[in-house]
Design an enzyme around this catalytic site. Structure first.
Site, PDB file in Angstrom:
ATOM      1  NE  ARG A 111      -3.972  -2.220   0.458  1.00 26.52           N
ATOM      2  CZ  ARG A 111      -4.562  -2.923  -0.510  1.00 26.52           C
ATOM      3  NH1 ARG A 111      -4.211  -2.768  -1.770  1.00 26.52           N
ATOM      4  NH2 ARG A 111      -5.510  -3.780  -0.216  1.00 26.52           N
ATOM      5  CG  ASN A 121      -3.213  -2.840  -6.286  1.00 21.80           C
ATOM      6  OD1 ASN A 121      -2.157  -3.322  -5.887  1.00 21.80           O
ATOM      7  ND2 ASN A 121      -4.366  -3.080  -5.695  1.00 21.80           N
ATOM      8  CG  HIS A 160      -7.033 -10.344 -10.710  1.00 27.34           C
ATOM      9  ND1 HIS A 160      -7.080 -10.034  -9.369  1.00 27.34           N
ATOM     10  CD2 HIS A 160      -8.289 -10.711 -11.047  1.00 27.34           C
ATOM     11  CE1 HIS A 160      -8.318 -10.207  -8.922  1.00 27.34           C
ATOM     12  NE2 HIS A 160      -9.067 -10.614  -9.918  1.00 27.34           N
ATOM     13  CG  ASP A 213      -4.364 -11.202  -3.334  1.00 20.46           C
ATOM     14  OD1 ASP A 213      -3.853 -10.067  -3.443  1.00 20.46           O
ATOM     15  OD2 ASP A 213      -5.498 -11.483  -3.773  1.00 20.46           O
TER      16      ASP A 213
HETATM   17  C1  NCD Z   1      -6.641  -6.500  -3.986  1.00 19.42           C
HETATM   18  C2  NCD Z   1      -6.352  -5.220  -3.206  1.00 19.42           C
HETATM   19  O1  NCD Z   1      -7.086  -4.907  -2.262  1.00 19.42           O
HETATM   20  O2  NCD Z   1      -5.339  -4.578  -3.513  1.00 19.42           O
HETATM   21  N1  NCD Z   1      -7.852  -7.085  -3.547  1.00 19.42           N
HETATM   22  C3  NCD Z   1      -8.209  -8.383  -3.661  1.00 19.42           C
HETATM   23  O3  NCD Z   1      -9.372  -8.680  -3.389  1.00 19.42           O
HETATM   24  N2  NCD Z   1      -7.364  -9.320  -4.034  1.00 19.42           N
HETATM   25  C4  NCD Z   1      -6.741  -6.116  -5.429  1.00 19.42           C
HETATM   26  C5  NCD Z   1      -6.556  -7.286  -6.298  1.00 19.42           C
HETATM   27  O4  NCD Z   1      -5.407  -7.704  -6.494  1.00 19.42           O
HETATM   28  O5  NCD Z   1      -7.533  -7.803  -6.840  1.00 19.42           O
HETATM   29 ZN    ZN Z   2      -3.611  -9.043  -5.268  1.00 24.39          ZN
HETATM   30 ZN    ZN Z   3      -5.502 -10.073  -8.037  1.00 25.28          ZN
END
Ligand code: NCD
Ligand code: ZN
Ligand code: ZN
Length: 443
Positions: free
Chosen positions: A64, A94, A184, A309
């Site tokens: 983040r 992201n 993804h 993840d």
């Molecule tokens: C991820 C996020 O919150 O950054 N969320 C998720 O549900 N996996 C975004 C993503 O990679 O899809």
């Molecule tokens: Zn992710």
């Molecule tokens: Zn993802």
């Protein structure tokens, strides 16, 4: 620099478990000796009764920075990693702003450099128009491609402008760049169709209906068809269904790899009743039959690695009604305890856990100097206590979001000491804040 030996432990590699001594010198493994050894007159750390793992490599985290540091930052994220036995993380793009070119990568690099307690690498993110810039980029783990959005437009996710939902653009990334592509794979049109169908429903369980297994299957099928056409190195993030696995088996080549997450291995759609939006995640948790298929795919090698993840969001955000809650669960601290508990339950072997969490991530992602306990490799080492039985509790979770779907789960088997480059960075429930993390190299 410091020299010491880990004595009286059981060394675990992807191939075997054996009594051995690990000699560490100048941040590297100096040598491994089979059998017990008194290690002469150098400093000794007695790890009797414990197992010695190569430090875990988590190829999929969202720490983040920049833009989401209310949810997570590298100080907290890396301590969570250390407490989970993870010594290297590969961080997703992201962010806000997202990492989409060399310039945004350098900006993120400058922020993380002095904050990381673990080793790290970065992904760049694909958009509809940055293939040229991405092709020129240097020093990235790979390119993250969101075939289906997890965007604000699709209620509460956090992938921003990163979306490649047309196959022509995907094809450009396959043919005009050399980087590892991490997908993804959920089909955007398919998700939108189900969203219309279930519009207005606020039961969190609807999430698994909106993001139907069919949407993942469609995307995986399209992507693998294309990867095979170009013999293109491609990695599938968070595979979660039997149908995806059947497709991967059909297309499997050395250049096609796949990961599974702990939340898909340990939670199902039956758990919405208890956890609600806490387990809202993309792709969603699936039914128990899909989960059984994931465990089988681990055994037969269809799945190459486990990655978390780790996607923290604030509890306050998760407590909103379904349609306004973000998707994502934290996991970097709980992956190894969950897997060790599964070893104690006889569901998987220690060697397989090492293969899935350090050896394969290093080999398949080309992370140099890691994933093996062998002379010359980095002294990133995780000491595991297979007897220790404890309740997961948010009091001892380091992630800034400070919650876990696994809160209150009693598990047996925990990492109790974590070394990064020969430095003891974590000892059971105590973390040491030296920002010694280094960016990894790829071969
Ligand atoms: C991820 C996020 O919150 O950054 N969320 C998720 O549900 N996996 C975004 C993503 O990679 O899809
Ligand atoms: Zn992710
Ligand atoms: Zn993802």
């Amino acid at each position: 620099m410091k020299e010491f030996a880990l004595i009286n432990g059981k060394i675990v590699t992807h191939e075997k478990v054996f009594d051995g001594t690990v000699f560490v010198k100048d941040g590297k493994i100096d040598c491994i000796k089979e059998g017990h050894d008194d290690a002469g007159d150098i400093e000794k750390v007695d790890v009797s009764g414990k197992h010695i793992f190569p430090g875990l490599i988590d190829v999929h985290v969202h720490f983040r920075t920049p833009g989401g540091t209310d949810k997570e930052d590298w100080t907290h994220g890396s301590k969570a990693a250390l407490a989970g036995g993870v010594t290297t993380v590969l961080d997703m793009p992201n962010n806000d702003p997202p990492v989409v070119n060399q310039e945004s990568l350098e900006a993120k690099r400058a922020l993380v450099k002095d904050e990381a307690l673990v080793n790290y690498g970065f992904y760049a993110g694909a958009t509809g128009d940055n293939v040229g810039e991405i092709a020129e980029m240097k020093g990235i783990a790979g390119v993250k491609i969101y075939m289906g959005s997890s965007t604000a437009a699709l209620a509460g996710s956090s992938t921003g402008g990163l979306l490649v939902d047309d196959l022509q653009t995907l094809e450009k990334f396959m043919t005009e760049t050399d980087h590892l592509l991490v997908l993804h794979a959920e089909n955007e049109a398919c998700i939108r169709e189900y969203m219309r169908q279930f519009d207005g429903q606020e039961d969190p369980a609807v999430h698994s209906k909106i993001r139907d297994p069919h949407c993942a299957y469609e995307a995986v099928k399209d992507a693998l068809h294309m990867a095979k056409k170009y013999s293109r190195r491609t990695h599938l993030a968070h595979v979660s269904t039997a149908a995806e696995l059947d497709t991967i088996r059909k297309f499997k080549e050395d250049y096609i790899t796949a990961e599974v997450t702990p939340h898909h291995l340990f939670l199902t759609d039956a758990d919405y009743a208890q956890y609600g939006n806490l387990i809202r995640v993309n792709p969603p948790v699936r039914n128990p039959a899909d989960q059984v298929a994931l465990w089988e795919a681990i055994k037969d090698g269809t799945i190459d690695m486990i990655a978390t993840d780790h996607a923290p969001h604030l509890l306050a955000e998760k407590n909103r009604p379904y349609s306004q809650a973000p998707s994502g669960v934290p996991g970097v601290q709980t992956m190894l305890p969950l897997m060790l508990n599964a070893v104690n339950d006889g569901r998987i072997t220690l060697e397989k856990v090492v293969e899935l969490t350090s050896y394969n991530p290093a080999i398949k992602f080309g992370v140099l100097g890691k994933g093996l306990l062998e002379a010359g490799y980095d002294a990133d080492i995780t000491i595991v206590d297979m007897e220790l039985k404890e309740r997961i509790c948010h009091k001892f979770l380091w992630s800034k979001c400070n919650w876990s779907p696994f809160h209150n789960w009693v598990l047996q088997g925990f990492p109790v000491m974590t070394y990064v480059a020969g430095n003891l960075m974590y000892e059971w429930r105590d973390s040491f804040g030296e920002e010694i993390g280094q960016e990894v190299d790829y071969g």
